[in-house]
Design an enzyme around this catalytic site. Structure first.
Site, PDB file in Angstrom:
ATOM      1  N   LYS A 163       1.353 -10.927   9.711  1.00  0.00           N
ATOM      2  CA  LYS A 163       0.248 -10.234   9.055  1.00  0.00           C
ATOM      3  C   LYS A 163      -0.383 -11.257   8.124  1.00  0.00           C
ATOM      4  CE  LYS A 163      -1.104  -6.540   5.884  1.00  0.00           C
ATOM      5  NZ  LYS A 163      -0.654  -5.468   4.958  1.00  0.00           N
ATOM      6  N   VAL A 174      -3.704  -4.994  10.414  1.00  0.00           N
ATOM      7  CA  VAL A 174      -2.921  -4.063   9.597  1.00  0.00           C
ATOM      8  C   VAL A 174      -3.833  -3.738   8.427  1.00  0.00           C
ATOM      9  CG1 VAL A 174      -0.844  -3.667   8.259  1.00  0.00           C
ATOM     10  CG2 VAL A 174      -0.741  -5.092  10.321  1.00  0.00           C
ATOM     11  N   TYR A 213       4.713 -11.522   6.550  1.00  0.00           N
ATOM     12  CA  TYR A 213       3.533 -11.121   5.779  1.00  0.00           C
ATOM     13  C   TYR A 213       3.221 -12.238   4.799  1.00  0.00           C
ATOM     14  CZ  TYR A 213       0.598  -7.967   2.909  1.00  0.00           C
ATOM     15  OH  TYR A 213      -0.430  -7.377   2.221  1.00  0.00           O
ATOM     16  N   THR A 222       0.831  -1.205   0.000  1.00  0.00           N
ATOM     17  CA  THR A 222       0.000   0.000   0.000  1.00  0.00           C
ATOM     18  C   THR A 222       0.864   1.252   0.000  1.00  0.00           C
ATOM     19  OG1 THR A 222      -1.683  -1.239   1.217  1.00  0.00           O
ATOM     20  CG2 THR A 222      -1.944   1.134   1.142  1.00  0.00           C
TER      21      THR A 222
END
Length: 297
Positions: free
Chosen positions: A168, A208, A140, A52
């Site tokens: 995450k 998150v 992640y 992002t």
């Protein structure tokens, strides 16, 4: 086994990287946005230089400067986690070391993408990066982007690394995530906004989030209600956030949508860097209409 804690707080944003009208890193805008997210949206932490944050199109120097800027702005009252993982392990080690020097308090390490390494390579990748710094690390796991998931057996081995403490989770498989969380003791944060409440209810300690840029206060209220045993109110808030999901994860790519939404609120963002396009007028109107329809619960 580790005790379930909230090492990075509860509600974190996967923060966008603001750019100036000429397309350069907007350091003043980054500081302003960070203060807005922490002080007004009530977020516990910010994850920088992730997908992002347009990590594929920002330079190493920009990544370090962004971390320094945000740490200076809000590092005394929020957890600052820096993305420091690519498909190149040696490059990732350098990014991790630079993030540490810049003041990051933790690292986000994504599964190597595109090259589709075997589990042995994934484990070696994470071990090499975490071994090069003194920071705690959040893995992640996002198979839709990396193509290869982290397997349960890999998690069991990686959990023995004292610097790897959290995940995450963007697998959207709550059953598997629960099983792995219990088996490893790793702390789980939800990385799929549509599953925020469901993940929280099954033992993940926070999020998150992308939509937290605009509705961080509402996410906090939802979790507060759940913590207080008011599941009905938590569910009602979750339902009320559906327009935010449509707006920010609908027809436009997430970065494009969030930057358009921030611009509508007079907040820093700028246009994404190509190959991500700016929002069209039709998309911008769709985002504005949906965000305006969010009802207070």
């Amino acid at each position: 086994m580790r005790n379930v804690t909230r090492p990075f707080g509860r509600t974190l944003a996967a923060m966008i990287t603001p750019f100036t009208p000429s397309g350069e890193l907007d350091v003043h805008g980054a500081a302003e946005l960070a203060r807005y997210l922490v002080d007004e949206q009530g977020l516990d932490g910010l994850v920088l230089n992730g997908t992002t944050g347009e990590s594929p199109t920002t330079t190493d120097a920009e990544k370090a400067q962004l971390v320094e800027t945000v740490v200076d702005a809000v590092g005394d009252r929020a957890h600052i986690i820096a993305g420091a993982s690519t498909y190149d392990t040696r490059h990732s080690v350098r990014l991790a070391q630079e993030a540490e020097k810049a003041g990051a308090q933790a690292l986000l390490l994504v599964t190597p993408y595109y090259s589709r390494p075997p589990q042995e390579g994934i484990e070696a990748h994470f071990s090499a990066i975490s071994g090069a710094v003194e920071l705690p690390c959040m893995l992640y796991d996002i198979p839709p982007r990396s193509s290869v998931p982290i397997t349960e057996s890999s998690y069991l081995r990686l959990a023995e690394n004292p610097r790897i403490i959290a995940v995450k989770d963007a697998t959207a498989d709550l059953s598997a995530s629960q099983r792995i969380r219990v088996a490893t003791g790793l702390t789980y944060y939800c990385g799929v906004d549509a599953l925020n409440l469901a993940a929280y209810a099954t033992g993940q300690v926070g999020v998150v989030s992308v939509i937290a840029h605009l509705v961080g206060k509402e996410i906090n209220a939802m979790f507060d209600a759940f913590d207080e045993g008011d599941v009905e109110r938590a569910s009602a808030i979750n339902d009320a956030l559906l327009p935010a999901m449509r707006a920010l994860q609908g027809p436009a790519q997430g970065v494009t949508a969030v930057k358009a939404a921030l611009a509508q609120r007079g907040l820093p963002g700028g246009e994404p860097r190509l190959p991500l396009p700016a929002a069209s007028t039709v998309i911008a109107d769709f985002i504005a209409e949906n965000l305006a329809s969010i009802k207070e619960v």
